[in-house]
Scaffold this active site. Structure first.
Site, PDB file in Angstrom:
ATOM      1  N   ASP A  67     -11.565   4.490 -66.540  1.00 23.06           N
ATOM      2  CA  ASP A  67     -11.222   5.898 -66.719  1.00 23.06           C
ATOM      3  C   ASP A  67     -10.199   6.110 -67.824  1.00 23.06           C
ATOM      4  O   ASP A  67      -9.909   7.250 -68.188  1.00 23.06           O
ATOM      5  CB  ASP A  67     -10.729   6.508 -65.403  1.00 23.06           C
ATOM      6  CG  ASP A  67      -9.597   5.726 -64.759  1.00 23.06           C
ATOM      7  OD1 ASP A  67      -9.635   4.487 -64.777  1.00 23.06           O
ATOM      8  OD2 ASP A  67      -8.659   6.359 -64.216  1.00 23.06           O
ATOM      9  N   HIS A  68      -9.667   5.020 -68.388  1.00 22.20           N
ATOM     10  CA  HIS A  68      -8.686   5.118 -69.466  1.00 22.20           C
ATOM     11  C   HIS A  68      -9.217   4.627 -70.811  1.00 22.20           C
ATOM     12  O   HIS A  68      -8.489   4.709 -71.803  1.00 22.20           O
ATOM     13  CB  HIS A  68      -7.428   4.326 -69.103  1.00 22.20           C
ATOM     14  CG  HIS A  68      -6.720   4.866 -67.910  1.00 22.20           C
ATOM     15  ND1 HIS A  68      -5.618   5.697 -67.993  1.00 22.20           N
ATOM     16  CD2 HIS A  68      -6.971   4.717 -66.588  1.00 22.20           C
ATOM     17  CE1 HIS A  68      -5.215   6.019 -66.777  1.00 22.20           C
ATOM     18  NE2 HIS A  68      -6.029   5.447 -65.909  1.00 22.20           N
TER      19      HIS A  68
END
Length: 316
Positions: A67-68
């Site tokens: 998610d990063h």
């Protein structure tokens, strides 16, 4: 006129929702454009925010959870496709070099040589910075190697017109005084910069993602005008925060209070929370921190707050 603002591209954590995209944050700082943690959907969010690949001058990756960083391949390929002419440095944890290599060359495309890897390890400044923007990376406490980032403008001076006039400093002499620290006036007197100006602290922004409470998070946020920090959980899920190496909103507020930060921006929210629970994040952070608290929303623009002269401590 220079612009300094944070453009929020996404505010969810591991799972995007209908109202919160995966992570993504674009910091416009004068001529710099720093993209933090581009998750999936970053290109589309940038388009909706009116941002282009040419606006990016640097990318900072805190860690290699999806998610990063899963928006990184598309971002790099867009930089290549749009023929961005300037260097784009990408900072990331050196311990994740294999993930960087996979993301950097995830698919076939016409590559570019403007993207420059900048792995960070240990503690301290990024290997290559800019003279007008110092970038510091410190390790955080998470389940995989993770770094937070601090961006700081060099301290300077605010010229005082009445003192300049009193000391006979005028015209081109003012610029020489700023750059040289002293000038000789028309009548032969030596005038020091401190006689005609007062110190002005540089603006500071801190970016702290996935971490448990730790001293490094406080150090990154020390005296920051703007602190962007994860607040994945509410108090009721503190046990989950502890298990997964994350923060609650209350813990994020406590870090901001310990650091003496100015404005606190909460983000990286678990998908378990519905919209009606949003105010609880602000309430719980505010129980620890008496400054301005903002719960980030996708596509929100947050101006960097004015410098606070009372927050004058600097990182070494």
């Amino acid at each position: 006129m220079s612009v300094r603002e944070l453009v929020v591209l996404g505010t969810s954590s591991a799972v995007p929702t209908r109202r919160r995209n995966h992570n993504g944050y674009f910091l416009r700082w004068d001529t710099h454009g720093v993209l933090f943690d581009p998750g999936e959907g970053t290109q589309r969010q940038m388009s909706l925010a009116g941002l282009a690949a040419t606006d990016i001058t640097r990318v900072c990756i805190t860690h290699f959870h999806g998610d990063h960083c899963l928006g990184l391949p598309g971002t790099i390929q867009r930089i290549a496709r749009d023929r961005v002419p300037h260097t784009v440095r990408v900072a990331y944890p050196a311990q994740g070099q294999r993930y960087w290599q996979r993301l950097r060359h995830a698919t076939a495309f016409h590559d570019t040589d403007v993207v420059v890897a900048q792995p960070v390890d240990g503690t301290g400044s990024c290997p290559v910075g800019e003279p007008d923007l110092r970038i510091t990376a410190l390790p955080l406490r998470h389940s995989t190697p993770t770094y937070g980032y601090r961006l700081a403008e060099p301290d300077g001076w605010r010229m005082l017109p009445e003192r300049l006039a009193a000391h006979g400093v005028h015209g081109p002499m003012i610029r020489r005084l700023q750059h040289q620290g002293a000038v000789t006036t028309d009548d032969g007197r030596r005038v020091e910069l401190a006689q005609c100006a007062r110190p002005r602290r540089g603006q500071v922004m801190a970016f702290v993602m996935d971490t448990a409470e730790c001293d490094q998070a406080v150090e990154l946020a020390r005296d920051a005008d703007l602190l962007v920090i994860e607040s994945t959980y509410l108090d009721t899920e503190e046990h989950l925060a502890r298990s997964y190496g994350h923060l609650t909103a209350r813990q994020a507020g406590r870090i901001a209070a310990r650091a003496g930060a100015g404005t606190l921006v909460l983000t990286h929210l678990s998908e378990r929370y519905e919209q009606e629970e949003d105010p609880r994040f602000v309430t719980q952070a505010a129980a620890e921190f008496d400054g301005h608290v903002v719960l980030a929303q996708d596509l929100q623009r947050i101006p960097l707050p004015p410098r606070n002269p009372d927050r004058a401590t600097r990182m070494g």
